[in-house]
Scaffold this motif. Structure first.
Motif, PDB file in Angstrom:
ATOM      1  N   PHE A 180       0.838  -1.208   0.000  1.00 10.60           N
ATOM      2  CA  PHE A 180       0.000   0.000   0.000  1.00 10.60           C
ATOM      3  C   PHE A 180       0.871   1.255   0.000  1.00 10.60           C
ATOM      4  O   PHE A 180       2.048   1.208   0.340  1.00 10.60           O
ATOM      5  CB  PHE A 180      -0.983  -0.008   1.182  1.00 10.60           C
ATOM      6  N   TYR A 181       0.270   2.370  -0.390  1.00 11.29           N
ATOM      7  CA  TYR A 181       1.001   3.624  -0.532  1.00 11.29           C
ATOM      8  C   TYR A 181       1.147   4.335   0.816  1.00 11.29           C
ATOM      9  O   TYR A 181       2.164   4.964   1.109  1.00 11.29           O
ATOM     10  CB  TYR A 181       0.243   4.508  -1.525  1.00 11.29           C
ATOM     11  N   MET A 182       0.127   4.219   1.652  1.00 11.42           N
ATOM     12  CA  MET A 182       0.112   4.981   2.893  1.00 11.42           C
ATOM     13  C   MET A 182      -0.945   4.380   3.830  1.00 11.42           C
ATOM     14  O   MET A 182      -1.947   3.845   3.358  1.00 11.42           O
ATOM     15  CB  MET A 182      -0.285   6.417   2.538  1.00 11.42           C
ATOM     16  N   ALA A 183      -0.721   4.460   5.138  1.00 11.25           N
ATOM     17  CA  ALA A 183      -1.740   3.975   6.092  1.00 11.25           C
ATOM     18  C   ALA A 183      -1.880   4.959   7.246  1.00 11.25           C
ATOM     19  O   ALA A 183      -0.885   5.440   7.780  1.00 11.25           O
ATOM     20  CB  ALA A 183      -1.359   2.601   6.624  1.00 11.25           C
ATOM     21  N   ARG A 184      -3.110   5.260   7.594  1.00 10.93           N
ATOM     22  CA  ARG A 184      -3.382   6.165   8.717  1.00 10.93           C
ATOM     23  C   ARG A 184      -4.578   5.648   9.519  1.00 10.93           C
ATOM     24  O   ARG A 184      -5.428   4.941   8.986  1.00 10.93           O
ATOM     25  CB  ARG A 184      -3.690   7.587   8.217  1.00 10.93           C
ATOM     26  N   SER A 185      -4.623   6.040  10.802  1.00 11.92           N
ATOM     27  CA  SER A 185      -5.697   5.585  11.683  1.00 11.92           C
ATOM     28  C   SER A 185      -6.283   6.761  12.444  1.00 11.92           C
ATOM     29  O   SER A 185      -5.606   7.761  12.680  1.00 11.92           O
ATOM     30  CB  SER A 185      -5.159   4.577  12.695  1.00 11.92           C
ATOM     31  N   PHE A 186      -7.533   6.574  12.881  1.00 15.13           N
ATOM     32  CA  PHE A 186      -8.189   7.619  13.659  1.00 15.13           C
ATOM     33  C   PHE A 186      -7.521   7.773  15.022  1.00 15.13           C
ATOM     34  O   PHE A 186      -7.288   8.881  15.489  1.00 15.13           O
ATOM     35  CB  PHE A 186      -9.681   7.276  13.827  1.00 15.13           C
ATOM     36  N   ALA A 187      -7.211   6.660  15.692  1.00 19.17           N
ATOM     37  CA  ALA A 187      -6.694   6.741  17.062  1.00 19.17           C
ATOM     38  C   ALA A 187      -5.834   5.543  17.394  1.00 19.17           C
ATOM     39  O   ALA A 187      -5.827   4.546  16.672  1.00 19.17           O
ATOM     40  CB  ALA A 187      -7.862   6.786  18.042  1.00 19.17           C
ATOM     41  N   ASN A 188      -5.110   5.661  18.496  1.00 19.72           N
ATOM     42  CA  ASN A 188      -4.385   4.491  19.011  1.00 19.72           C
ATOM     43  C   ASN A 188      -5.395   3.488  19.562  1.00 19.72           C
ATOM     44  O   ASN A 188      -6.471   3.878  20.024  1.00 19.72           O
ATOM     45  CB  ASN A 188      -3.426   4.917  20.124  1.00 19.72           C
ATOM     46  N   TYR A 189      -5.007   2.217  19.532  1.00 22.47           N
ATOM     47  CA  TYR A 189      -5.916   1.169  20.007  1.00 22.47           C
ATOM     48  C   TYR A 189      -5.842   1.113  21.531  1.00 22.47           C
ATOM     49  O   TYR A 189      -5.281   0.192  22.108  1.00 22.47           O
ATOM     50  CB  TYR A 189      -5.518  -0.170  19.383  1.00 22.47           C
ATOM     51  N   ASP A 190      -6.353   2.153  22.180  1.00 26.93           N
ATOM     52  CA  ASP A 190      -6.389   2.086  23.639  1.00 26.93           C
ATOM     53  C   ASP A 190      -7.826   1.910  24.112  1.00 26.93           C
ATOM     54  O   ASP A 190      -8.739   1.736  23.305  1.00 26.93           O
ATOM     55  CB  ASP A 190      -5.642   3.259  24.298  1.00 26.93           C
TER      56      ASP A 190
END
Ligand SMILES: [Zn+2]
Ligand SMILES: [Zn+2]
Length: 243
Positions: A79-89
Motif C-alpha cells: 500500500f502507498y500509505m496507512a493512517r488511523s483515527f486513534a491508538n488502540y487504547d
C-alpha cells in the motif's frame, strides 16, 4: 451470559436516552465527553508511510530514513500509505470490540464518524476512486455472509462521497490472525483474497478501510492483490492502530 444481563444489554440497545458504550453513563451520542476525551490520535511521531509509531525518531537524528519505520525502509508494504483515527487504547478498543464481537450494531454511527474524521484529516486532498474493505469468507453461499466492516461500507460510501467498489472476495477460510505471529500471518493469508474484476481496479486509487491495523498483514495482502490487478495507489484507513 446470565439472562438478566442479556435483557439489560437488549434494553441498552433499544431504549432512549442512550448510554455511553464505554463507561455506561447517560449521554446523547453513545460515547460520553469524558470517554471521548480519552481517545488519543496517533500523533506526529509516526512513519510517514505506514503510520506506525517511531521509537527511533529522536531529536537530532538527521538520517534521511528517520521518518520511515524499519519495515518501510525495506519496502515491505504494497500500500502507498496507512493512517488511523486513534491508538488502540481502552475507549476505542471497547467500541470496536462491542461492534465486532458482541454485535452492538447501533455503534456503527460512531465508528463511521471516527472514519470520516480521519479521512478528512489525512486523505481529503487525494483523488480516490473506490472504497473497499476486508470481506468475510462466504464459503459456498457466495455473497451472503458479510464482515462487520462490509456492513458499514454502504453508509461509509455516502459519508465520504466515494463509491463502494465491493470488488474483493475472500476465497479461503483462514485462521484468526490474532493468534499467529507475523510470518504465520503471511502464510495463513496467502491466496485468500481475490479481485472480482481487474478492469474495475486498474489505474484506480483505492481507500482500503478496516477496524484495526495491527501488523498490517491482511491489509497488505489485499493491497498486493489490488496492485496485481493494476490498481495505482492503495490508501489504508483504520479506526485504530495497534502496537
Ligand atoms: Zn463514557
Ligand atoms: Zn512504516
Amino acid at each position: 451470559m446470565p439472562l438478566l444481563s442479556n435483557i439489560a444489554e437488549l434494553l441498552k440497545d433499544t431504549m432512549l436516552p442512550p448510554l455511553c458504550a464505554v463507561c455506561g453513563s447517560l449521554c446523547e451520542t453513545y460515547i460520553c465527553k469524558s470517554c471521548y476525551l480519552q481517545i488519543r490520535p496517533p500523533g506526529s511521531n509516526i512513519c510517514i508511510r505506514c503510520g506506525s509509531f517511531l521509537k527511533h525518531n529522536l531529536p537530532g537524528n538527521n538520517s534521511p530514513y528517520a521518518e520511515y519505520c524499519n519495515l518501510c525502509k525495506n519496502e515491505e508494504y504494497s500500500f502507498y500509505m496507512a493512517r488511523s483515527f486513534a491508538n488502540y487504547d481502552s475507549a476505542v478498543a471497547c467500541i470496536i470490540r462491542k461492534f465486532k464481537y458482541r454485535k452492538f450494531y447501533y455503534l456503527k454511527d460512531i465508528i463511521l464518524s471516527f472514519l470520516k474524521e480521519a479521512y478528512e484529516y489525512y486523505y481529503s486532498g487525494q483523488k480516490i476512486d473506490f472504497i473497499e474493505t476486508v470481506p468475510a469468507y462466504s464459503g459456498i453461499i457466495k455473497g451472503n455472509i458479510k464482515s462487520h466492516m462490509q456492513m458499514l461500507m454502504p453508509k461509509l460510501s455516502i459519508c465520504l462521497k466515494i463509491p463502494y467498489g465491493d470488488n474483493i472476495i475472500k476465497i479461503k477460510n483462514t485462521l484468526r490472525q490474532q493468534e499467529l505471529g507475523r510470518q504465520s500471518r503471511r502464510i495463513n493469508l496467502e491466496n485468500s483474497f481475490k479481485i472480482r474484476h481487474s478492469l474495475k481496479a486498474a489505474r484506480k486509487n483505492i481507500l482500503l478501510v478496516d477496524d484495526v491495523f495491527t501488523t498490517g498483514s491482511t491489509l497488505n495482502q489485499i493491497s498486493r492483490q489490488l496492485k496485481n490487478a493494476g490498481a495505482h495507489k492503495i490508501y489504508i484507513l483504520t479506526v485504530a492502530r495497534g502496537n
